[in-house]
Motif scaffolding. Structure first.
Motif, mmCIF file in Angstrom:
data_model
loop_
_atom_site.group_PDB
_atom_site.id
_atom_site.type_symbol
_atom_site.label_atom_id
_atom_site.label_comp_id
_atom_site.label_asym_id
_atom_site.label_seq_id
_atom_site.Cartn_x
_atom_site.Cartn_y
_atom_site.Cartn_z
ATOM 1 N N ARG A 50 -45.808 -16.758 -25.981
ATOM 2 C CA ARG A 50 -44.647 -15.885 -26.141
ATOM 3 C C ARG A 50 -43.433 -16.492 -25.448
ATOM 4 N N GLN A 51 -43.641 -17.110 -24.283
ATOM 5 C CA GLN A 51 -42.531 -17.766 -23.599
ATOM 6 C C GLN A 51 -42.012 -18.948 -24.419
ATOM 7 N N ILE A 52 -42.914 -19.657 -25.076
ATOM 8 C CA ILE A 52 -42.510 -20.786 -25.907
ATOM 9 C C ILE A 52 -41.658 -20.298 -27.077
ATOM 10 N N VAL A 53 -42.103 -19.234 -27.750
ATOM 11 C CA VAL A 53 -41.346 -18.683 -28.877
ATOM 12 C C VAL A 53 -39.991 -18.166 -28.411
ATOM 13 N N ASP A 54 -39.966 -17.471 -27.273
ATOM 14 C CA ASP A 54 -38.690 -16.994 -26.722
ATOM 15 C C ASP A 54 -37.745 -18.166 -26.454
ATOM 16 N N ALA A 55 -38.278 -19.259 -25.930
ATOM 17 C CA ALA A 55 -37.451 -20.424 -25.615
ATOM 18 C C ALA A 55 -36.889 -21.055 -26.886
ATOM 19 N N ILE A 56 -37.716 -21.173 -27.923
ATOM 20 C CA ILE A 56 -37.250 -21.747 -29.188
ATOM 21 C C ILE A 56 -36.147 -20.882 -29.794
ATOM 22 N N GLY A 63 -27.663 -22.575 -29.514
ATOM 23 C CA GLY A 63 -27.225 -23.918 -29.841
ATOM 24 C C GLY A 63 -27.193 -24.880 -28.673
ATOM 25 N N ILE A 64 -28.022 -24.660 -27.669
ATOM 26 C CA ILE A 64 -28.009 -25.528 -26.491
ATOM 27 C C ILE A 64 -28.776 -26.822 -26.756
ATOM 28 N N LYS A 65 -28.629 -27.774 -25.857
ATOM 29 C CA LYS A 65 -29.459 -28.972 -25.884
ATOM 30 C C LYS A 65 -30.837 -28.615 -25.350
ATOM 31 N N TRP A 66 -31.843 -29.393 -25.769
ATOM 32 C CA TRP A 66 -33.196 -29.130 -25.269
ATOM 33 C C TRP A 66 -33.225 -29.202 -23.745
ATOM 34 N N ARG A 67 -32.520 -30.170 -23.182
ATOM 35 C CA ARG A 67 -32.542 -30.357 -21.729
ATOM 36 C C ARG A 67 -31.786 -29.263 -20.980
ATOM 37 N N ALA A 68 -31.022 -28.453 -21.709
ATOM 38 C CA ALA A 68 -30.265 -27.368 -21.078
ATOM 39 C C ALA A 68 -31.032 -26.046 -21.101
ATOM 40 N N ASP A 72 -35.971 -20.447 -16.265
ATOM 41 C CA ASP A 72 -37.049 -19.459 -16.305
ATOM 42 C C ASP A 72 -37.909 -19.586 -17.549
ATOM 43 N N PHE A 73 -37.575 -20.530 -18.442
ATOM 44 C CA PHE A 73 -38.440 -20.879 -19.555
ATOM 45 C C PHE A 73 -39.348 -22.046 -19.135
ATOM 46 N N PRO A 74 -40.402 -22.328 -19.901
ATOM 47 C CA PRO A 74 -41.183 -23.540 -19.635
ATOM 48 C C PRO A 74 -40.304 -24.781 -19.759
ATOM 49 N N PRO A 75 -40.723 -25.917 -19.197
ATOM 50 C CA PRO A 75 -39.922 -27.149 -19.277
ATOM 51 C C PRO A 75 -39.558 -27.485 -20.726
ATOM 52 N N HIS A 76 -38.367 -28.064 -20.908
ATOM 53 C CA HIS A 76 -37.903 -28.340 -22.270
ATOM 54 C C HIS A 76 -38.836 -29.273 -23.015
ATOM 55 N N SER A 77 -39.462 -30.207 -22.295
ATOM 56 C CA SER A 77 -40.389 -31.132 -22.953
ATOM 57 C C SER A 77 -41.600 -30.396 -23.506
ATOM 58 N N VAL A 79 -41.613 -27.139 -24.428
ATOM 59 C CA VAL A 79 -41.142 -26.336 -25.561
ATOM 60 C C VAL A 79 -40.986 -27.210 -26.799
ATOM 61 N N PHE A 80 -40.407 -28.399 -26.624
ATOM 62 C CA PHE A 80 -40.225 -29.304 -27.762
ATOM 63 C C PHE A 80 -41.574 -29.755 -28.309
ATOM 64 N N LYS A 81 -42.540 -29.970 -27.439
ATOM 65 C CA LYS A 81 -43.871 -30.381 -27.896
ATOM 66 C C LYS A 81 -44.489 -29.321 -28.796
ATOM 67 N N TYR A 82 -44.374 -28.064 -28.382
ATOM 68 C CA TYR A 82 -44.897 -26.980 -29.207
ATOM 69 C C TYR A 82 -44.100 -26.861 -30.510
ATOM 70 N N PHE A 83 -42.785 -27.010 -30.417
ATOM 71 C CA PHE A 83 -41.930 -26.928 -31.603
ATOM 72 C C PHE A 83 -42.372 -27.942 -32.651
ATOM 73 N N THR A 84 -42.555 -29.198 -32.252
ATOM 74 C CA THR A 84 -42.939 -30.238 -33.205
ATOM 75 C C THR A 84 -44.382 -30.070 -33.666
ATOM 76 N N ARG A 85 -45.262 -29.653 -32.770
ATOM 77 C CA ARG A 85 -46.668 -29.464 -33.134
ATOM 78 C C ARG A 85 -46.818 -28.353 -34.159
ATOM 79 N N TRP A 86 -46.149 -27.239 -33.918
ATOM 80 C CA TRP A 86 -46.234 -26.116 -34.856
ATOM 81 C C TRP A 86 -45.596 -26.463 -36.192
ATOM 82 N N GLU A 87 -44.506 -27.231 -36.143
ATOM 83 C CA GLU A 87 -43.861 -27.610 -37.396
ATOM 84 C C GLU A 87 -44.764 -28.537 -38.204
ATOM 85 N N ALA A 88 -45.428 -29.482 -37.536
ATOM 86 C CA ALA A 88 -46.341 -30.388 -38.224
ATOM 87 C C ALA A 88 -47.510 -29.637 -38.856
#
Length: 276
Positions: A50-56, A63-68, A72-77, A79-88
């Motif tokens: 749920r935290q990952i989905v909230d972050a995405i 419209g922020i950068k991933w590094r921004a 209080d969210f999980p690390p951007h790396s 979140v991006f890992k889950y984003f790409t994994r779920w998209e794949a």
């Protein structure tokens, strides 16, 4: 589905983009199972989905950068890992298809649409968009990419395809309609504007058994709502309300397509949760 992150403290809802309990109940079961559940190895997930989905959703809407990503969210790396994994894994398409079907049923319609509306919008590309996947739309004077979308008669997203901005609407519509016909076999009628007139209409009828109907502009002066076309134009406006979609920042066209699907997932889940 039971959570895979037992022991992870729940993050309190802090941002307008954070999903509600009702919305999370709709999305949770549609996310792919982690590898260890399928017997593919790996450890239990250490982060709350749920935290990952909230972050995405926060990133897509603001419209922020991933590094921004806020602290209080999980690390951007992560979140991006889950984003790409779920998209794949095709998760965004699965989530959107399921939510759209439920909204249609709640509105008294058949879950599977029988008609669609198509259109496109060019968006400026940031410096992160490579030359190989960008182009110049001379009509709109936009250097970047173009997103071609198909929606149902309620304006809910069916398909999205991202190309260089220099691709003509008719050329971009060919793979879009192929995708539409393969995914939604009950669709036989498609509305489009004058930019799609010509050979595309004949090709769609002969190859895909789709009747593409051209809705022409009115000769009357002033603003007029055009039948059917306003539906897809409204959807493009919905997408553009999400700042990550106002401009294309993605290195891969597939990631911009994912951003569009996440923006429409947020809209569709909210619409459905309000009816539950």
């Amino acid at each position: 589905m039971a959570p895979f992150h037992a022991g992870v403290p729940r993050r309190e809802r802090r941002y307008p983009t954070d999903i509600t309990d009702a919305q999370w109940g709709l999305i949770d079961a549609l996310l792919p199972d982690p590898g260890f559940i399928k017997g593919a190895g790996g450890r239990p997930e250490a982060r709350s989905r749920r935290q990952i989905v909230d972050a995405i959703l926060y990133m897509v809407d603001n419209g922020i950068k991933w590094r921004a990503m806020p602290a209080d969210f999980p690390p951007h790396s992560t979140v991006f890992k889950y984003f790409t994994r779920w998209e794949a894994a095709g998760a965004t398409g699965t989530i959107l298809d399921t939510l759209r079907g439920r909204v249609r049923l709640a509105e008294g319609r058949n879950a599977a649409p029988t008609a669609a509306v198509i259109d496109s919008a060019s968006v400026r590309g940031a410096e992160t968009v490579g030359a190989a996947s960008r182009g110049y739309d001379a009509g709109k004077k936009v250097n970047g990419r173009k997103r071609h979308i198909a929606v149902d008669t309620m304006g809910l997203l069916l398909c999205v395809l991202v190309t260089g901005a220099g691709v003509q609407d008719r050329d971009g519509a060919t793979p879009l309609l192929e995708q539409l016909a393969a995914s939604f076999r009950r669709i036989r009628l498609v509305w489009a504007d004058g930019g799609y007139a010509g050979k595309l209409v004949i090709w769609a009828a002969q190859t895909l058994d789709l009747a593409v109907t051209i809705v022409k502009r009115s000769d009357k002066k002033g603003f007029h709502v055009l039948p059917r076309r306003w539906v897809v134009e409204r959807t493009l406006a919905w997408i553009a309300r999400h700042r990550r979609c106002v401009r294309d920042y993605e290195r891969l066209p597939a990631h911009h397509e994912a951003m569009v699907r996440w923006s429409m997932t947020r809209i569709t889940a909210k619409r459905l949760a309000n009816r539950v």
